[in-house]
Enzyme design. Structure first.
Site, short mmCIF file in Angstrom:
data_model
loop_
_atom_site.label_atom_id
_atom_site.label_comp_id
_atom_site.label_asym_id
_atom_site.label_seq_id
_atom_site.Cartn_x
_atom_site.Cartn_y
_atom_site.Cartn_z
N HIS A 13 -19.76 -83.10 14.25
CA HIS A 13 -20.27 -81.82 14.78
C HIS A 13 -19.71 -81.64 16.18
CE1 HIS A 13 -23.52 -81.67 11.67
NE2 HIS A 13 -23.29 -82.97 11.68
N HIS A 189 -25.26 -81.29 4.26
CA HIS A 189 -26.01 -82.51 4.57
C HIS A 189 -27.12 -82.73 3.54
CE1 HIS A 189 -24.09 -82.17 8.46
NE2 HIS A 189 -24.70 -83.24 8.93
N GLU A 192 -29.70 -88.03 3.88
CA GLU A 192 -29.61 -88.74 5.17
C GLU A 192 -31.02 -89.20 5.54
OE1 GLU A 192 -28.72 -86.26 8.58
OE2 GLU A 192 -28.26 -87.98 9.87
N1 ADE Z 1 -26.59 -81.81 13.17
C1 ADE Z 1 -25.90 -82.61 13.97
N2 ADE Z 1 -25.97 -83.88 13.54
C2 ADE Z 1 -26.73 -83.89 12.43
C3 ADE Z 1 -27.17 -84.89 11.54
N3 ADE Z 1 -26.84 -86.15 11.69
N4 ADE Z 1 -27.97 -84.51 10.53
C4 ADE Z 1 -28.30 -83.23 10.38
N5 ADE Z 1 -27.91 -82.25 11.18
C5 ADE Z 1 -27.13 -82.57 12.22
ZN ZN Z 2 -23.86 -84.50 10.40
#
Ligand code: ADE
Ligand code: ZN
Length: 322
Positions: A13, A189, A192
């Site tokens: 990012h 995403h 996670e």
């Molecule tokens: N935005 C920036 N880093 C992120 C992450 N690890 N997970 C979700 N959104 C994000």
């Molecule tokens: Zn990310």
């Protein structure tokens, strides 16, 4: 040492790639007090929620086209020095808008940063426009429409970051349809901080060719098999996962298990200064903690280039560098 191994990154990012020194100088430039944001050389956060807030606060300090040109240029230069030949950066027009910058100026600045880094260091780059899950779904449609209009030749993908504990990908299906119909590559995403059901949710509703993280798919063997069978690529960020306590240690991390199960894995840094890492460090983690040889690291670079959202001529040129 992995400096000699060509690297490619699919998941970083740009707002999360700003080192504390740069964020501090931006704060000075705009007269903003960042005592709560940076302590010494570290960003201040202690869990996923406060990490996302710190990220938003750092992003708010990049306010002009040139701020973003310099950010992209300096990030790409830094990873070129670590052996990177290609990088896709996630960008967020919502964050730019909140900082008072138009999406057009934002993308132009980032594109200029890529151009400068390529000219000076030979590194290639592309931009993936992302919507933010914890902002609203209507905003995501606006972002998707902006991306679908192909605002810059370097924009080749669409994705979503943010707090995956909120809502479902179904809420964003329309935004992803708009982007996919415009020919953009799709990543998002999932898996996670949320479990394997979030990966299934992403696959069902937005049909990504890649998933950001996706590591918690390991908790559902039939899902792992599905990922292996369909060739969906995981953008794995081991340092980020351990920093955010998704896994306590690298020993607990499923990188090796996923790879052994035939899932396509790549190596990424996510938001490197926030997690005290870098792309080079992530390759070193994968070698030292997960035991991949130089050739196996090179294979992950190849996987990344094969999954990159890039035209076929550029892909062939990049693959030829391996
Ligand atoms: N935005 C920036 N880093 C992120 C992450 N690890 N997970 C979700 N959104 C994000
Ligand atoms: Zn990310």
């Amino acid at each position: 040492m992995t400096a000699h191994i060509p690297k490619a990154e699919l998941h970083c990012h740009i707002e999360g790639a700003a080192p504390t020194v740069l964020v501090r100088s931006q704060a000075d430039k705009y007269g903003v007090d960042i005592e709560h944001l940076i302590d010494g050389a570290r960003f201040v956060w202690n869990d996923f929620t406060s990490f996302l807030s710190a990220y938003d606060a750092a992003a708010a300090l990049f306010r002009t086209e040139e701020d973003y040109a310099l950010l992209a240029q300096s990030y790409l230069e830094s990873i070129a020095a670590q052996g990177a030949i290609y990088s896709e950066v996630f960008i967020s027009p919502d964050h730019a808008r909140i900082a008072g910058l138009s999406p057009e100026a934002y993308v132009n600045g980032l594109g200029e940063g890529i151009r400068r880094a390529r000219e000076q260091h030979g590194i290639e780059g592309r931009l993936i426009i992302t919507c933010v899950r914890h902002f609203d779904a209507d905003a995501a449609i606006d972002v998707a429409r902006f991306a679908a209009a192909r605002p810059h030749p370097m924009v080749t993908g669409f994705g979503m970051g943010g707090d995956e504990r909120i809502g479902s990908h179904a809420d964003f299906a329309r935004a992803f349809d708009i982007a996919r119909d415009a020919g953009l590559g799709i990543t998002t995403h999932a898996g996670e901080v949320a479990g394997p059901e979030s990966v299934r949710d992403a696959l069902d509703h937005v049909r990504p060719s890649r998933i950001g993280h996706g590591v918690r798919a390991i908790e559902d063997p039939s899902l792992v098999e599905h990922l292996a069978d369909t060739g969906v690529v995981l953008e794995i960020c081991p340092g980020s996962n351990v920093s955010l306590s998704v896994y306590e240690t690298f020993t607990d991390h499923p990188f090796t298990a996923l790879r052994d199960a035939g899932v396509k894995v790549t190596i990424n840094s996510d938001d490197p200064p926030f997690f005290d890492t870098s792309l080079g460090d992530e390759y070193a983690i994968v070698q030292n903690e997960f035991g991949l040889s130089d050739d196996e690291l090179l294979d992950t670079t190849r996987t990344a280039l094969e999954a990159a959202f890039v035209d076929e001529d550029t892909r062939a040129q990049l693959l030829a560098k391996l």
